[in-house]
Design a protein around this motif. Sequence first.
Motif, mmCIF file in Angstrom:
data_model
loop_
_atom_site.group_PDB
_atom_site.id
_atom_site.type_symbol
_atom_site.label_atom_id
_atom_site.label_comp_id
_atom_site.label_asym_id
_atom_site.label_seq_id
_atom_site.Cartn_x
_atom_site.Cartn_y
_atom_site.Cartn_z
ATOM 1 N N TRP A 11 -23.016 -41.125 22.868
ATOM 2 C CA TRP A 11 -24.168 -40.832 23.911
ATOM 3 C C TRP A 11 -24.390 -39.632 24.110
ATOM 4 O O TRP A 11 -23.491 -38.535 24.160
ATOM 5 C CB TRP A 11 -23.828 -41.640 25.202
ATOM 6 N N PRO A 12 -25.646 -39.183 24.217
ATOM 7 C CA PRO A 12 -26.843 -39.840 24.303
ATOM 8 C C PRO A 12 -27.488 -40.113 23.024
ATOM 9 O O PRO A 12 -28.643 -40.875 23.058
ATOM 10 C CB PRO A 12 -27.867 -39.001 25.368
ATOM 11 N N CYS A 87 -28.729 -47.210 23.381
ATOM 12 C CA CYS A 87 -27.995 -46.343 24.504
ATOM 13 C C CYS A 87 -28.935 -46.043 25.364
ATOM 14 O O CYS A 87 -28.773 -45.543 26.390
ATOM 15 C CB CYS A 87 -26.984 -45.363 23.967
ATOM 16 N N GLY A 89 -30.446 -43.111 25.198
ATOM 17 C CA GLY A 89 -30.396 -41.516 25.033
ATOM 18 C C GLY A 89 -31.989 -41.002 24.914
ATOM 19 O O GLY A 89 -32.249 -39.803 25.225
#
Length: 91
Positions: A11-12, A87, A89
């Motif tokens: 992540w991100p 995610c 991001g």
Amino acid sequence: MDIKIEYDGEWPCLCMGHLIVWIDDVRWDFGDCLSSGGAVLRDEEWNMWAEEGPWLITDWPEGFPEDEHIRLNVIEAVNSKIPWGCCGGCI
């Protein structure tokens, strides 16, 4: 069949990582081959959120067995080891 997954995406930008798959003692370098089954969604007021989904392998290494059983087992191992995308991001 023993499958081990190595992945350095985090992540991100979880979808931007390098995937290595070990099947028994054979190392397969998949490179940057994952695509998120998730999506970034929005409503009418442009409120945005990420929805997670399973990983898809977009490109198999040259010489990787065509056996559908092996490929499905690799996809299953990837999805059990790497947190599902998207995610968010990139929002």
